[in-house]
Design a protein around this motif. Structure first.
Motif, short mmCIF file in Angstrom:
data_model
loop_
_atom_site.label_atom_id
_atom_site.label_comp_id
_atom_site.label_asym_id
_atom_site.label_seq_id
_atom_site.Cartn_x
_atom_site.Cartn_y
_atom_site.Cartn_z
N ARG A 1 0.84 -1.19 0.00
CA ARG A 1 0.00 0.00 0.00
C ARG A 1 0.88 1.24 0.00
NH1 ARG A 1 -5.22 -1.26 0.80
NH2 ARG A 1 -5.66 -3.38 1.57
N ARG B 1 -5.97 12.22 0.53
CA ARG B 1 -7.09 11.44 1.04
C ARG B 1 -7.19 10.12 0.27
NH1 ARG B 1 -10.86 13.64 4.23
NH2 ARG B 1 -12.54 12.38 3.36
N ARG B 2 -7.63 9.09 0.98
CA ARG B 2 -7.77 7.77 0.35
C ARG B 2 -9.13 7.62 -0.31
NH1 ARG B 2 -7.11 2.39 3.90
NH2 ARG B 2 -8.73 3.48 5.10
N ARG C 1 -11.29 4.42 -1.90
CA ARG C 1 -11.42 2.99 -2.19
C ARG C 1 -12.10 2.88 -3.55
NH1 ARG C 1 -10.17 0.30 2.56
NH2 ARG C 1 -10.36 1.60 4.45
N ASP D 1 -14.63 7.72 -0.47
CA ASP D 1 -13.56 8.19 0.41
C ASP D 1 -13.80 7.67 1.83
OD1 ASP D 1 -15.43 9.85 1.67
OD2 ASP D 1 -14.67 11.70 0.76
N ASP D 2 -12.88 7.98 2.73
CA ASP D 2 -12.95 7.44 4.08
C ASP D 2 -14.08 8.02 4.91
OD1 ASP D 2 -10.94 5.62 3.72
OD2 ASP D 2 -9.36 6.87 4.58
N ASP D 3 -14.73 9.08 4.41
CA ASP D 3 -15.91 9.62 5.08
C ASP D 3 -17.21 9.05 4.52
OD1 ASP D 3 -14.41 11.26 6.77
OD2 ASP D 3 -14.37 12.90 5.30
N GLY D 4 -17.08 8.11 3.58
CA GLY D 4 -18.26 7.48 3.00
C GLY D 4 -18.88 8.24 1.84
N GLU E 1 -7.09 0.90 -3.89
CA GLU E 1 -7.22 2.24 -3.36
C GLU E 1 -6.24 3.17 -4.04
OE1 GLU E 1 -4.51 2.28 0.64
OE2 GLU E 1 -6.35 1.06 0.72
N TRP F 1 -4.57 7.38 -3.46
CA TRP F 1 -4.47 8.54 -2.58
C TRP F 1 -4.25 9.78 -3.44
CZ3 TRP F 1 -4.57 8.50 2.86
CH2 TRP F 1 -4.62 7.22 3.45
N GLU G 1 -7.12 16.37 -1.47
CA GLU G 1 -8.56 16.56 -1.31
C GLU G 1 -9.14 17.40 -2.45
OE1 GLU G 1 -11.83 17.64 2.15
OE2 GLU G 1 -9.68 17.91 2.53
#
Length: 321
Positions: free
Chosen positions: A25, A33-34, A36, A72-75, A113, A115, A118
């Motif tokens: 990774r 920001r990641r 998926r 993203d990691d915040d959905g 994933e 990165w 933002e």
């Protein structure tokens, strides 16, 4: 993580360096920001990377792919804008002299994933599937900028699109017809010309064919093979908008024709984050959707790259993750 990557490079056998396998990774840069990845799309750029064009060998192995949509990691459902400007750059990202694309300096999108900064994330509306959204950041964004930012032609004008079947050409055909342009398309494949007609072209022509009349603007991503025809197709004062050179970068200049007829030759590359947002809104307003040739798994990457290499695809080849 699972990834499609370039292990080695070759002009003669580019697919020989393509690998589907596991890679560590990536270590995220500060402020990245990641995402998926749910879907990614294949571009000619990925084939060039395997040929050693635009990707230095000392950066191998490199995850391929510029296009992606995911979560993203915040959905949040997001689309990835693949033009990476330098930190602190303000304005049109495509004019940053140190800009890069995903898969050139930073790992690309054909992985579990990716990165990105933002500022490179655009909200994905529910009306677009992940597969449709993944088609937008390169070919469709390039077409949008050519048509609505760079070209001087207005709706109602007659335009010629070279290279039926390619990702940029199919996007231009769909966008221009939906926006009210009179769209003509030229290409070598009868089947792809019929596809262009289905996408909204009013008339189609074999490559190099004499046209019934000259046009206001030509959109050309082919380069050497079509350059002479593109210039001859233009009305006095017309514009040739070029975004690439898949058949070669050194066409005959034909300067006498350019200056005597006062033709404009306009370069265009990729697009900005703001243009990507407007492209999304245009699709929602018109109902236009990307032409998808096929949807495959990452494990079928070799099959997908071969299809692009052989010129068999019409529209975009998409990977579902």
């Amino acid at each position: 993580m699972r990834a499609v990557y370039a292990q080695s490079q070759s002009q003669e056998d580019p697919l020989g360096g393509l690998v589907v396998g596991e890679l560590p990774r990536p270590e995220p840069e500060p402020g990245f920001r990641r995402v998926r990845v749910r879907a990614s799309a294949l571009n000619r750029h990925d084939l060039w990377s395997l040929q050693g064009i635009g990707l230095p060998a000392d950066r191998l192995p490199m995850v391929l792919g510029c296009d992606a949509a995911g979560v993203d990691d915040d959905g949040n459902d997001v689309i990835v804008h693949s033009v990476m400007s330098t930190p602190g750059w303000d304005g049109d990202e495509t004019l940053d002299p140190r800009r890069t694309l995903l898969s050139e300096r930073y790992p690309g999108t054909m992985a579990d994933e990716v990165w990105v900064p933002e500022r490179n994330l655009v909200p994905k509306p529910a009306q677009l599937s992940f597969e449709e959204a993944a088609c937008l950041p390169t070919a469709w964004l390039t077409a949008y900028r050519m048509l609505f930012t760079v070209s001087p032609a207005a709706p109602g004008s007659t335009v010629l699109i070279q290279g039926a079947g390619g990702g940029v050409a199919t996007a231009l055909t769909a966008l221009a017809s939906a926006a009210g342009f009179r769209v003509w398309v030229a290409g070598r494949s009868p089947a792809k010309l019929e596809d262009a007609r289905r996408l909204g072209a009013e008339a189609v022509f074999e490559s190099g064919a004499r046209l019934p009349e000259r046009v206001d603007t030509v959109f050309d991503s082919v380069g050497e093979a079509t350059w002479g025809h593109s210039l001859k197709a233009l009305k006095p004062g017309g514009a040739l908008v070029t975004c690439g050179a898949t058949s070669g970068p050194n066409p005959p200049a034909d300067l006498n024709r350019i200056f005597f007829l006062q033709l404009k030759v306009l370069g265009s590359t990729m697009g900005t984050r703001a243009e990507l947002q407007r492209l999304v809104q245009f699709l929602l307003a018109t109902g236009v959707r990307p032409e998808i040739d096929s949807v495959l798994s990452l494990e079928d990457a070799a099959k997908a790259f071969r299809r692009m290499h052989d010129g068999a695809a019409t529209g975009k080849i998409v990977f579902r993750h």
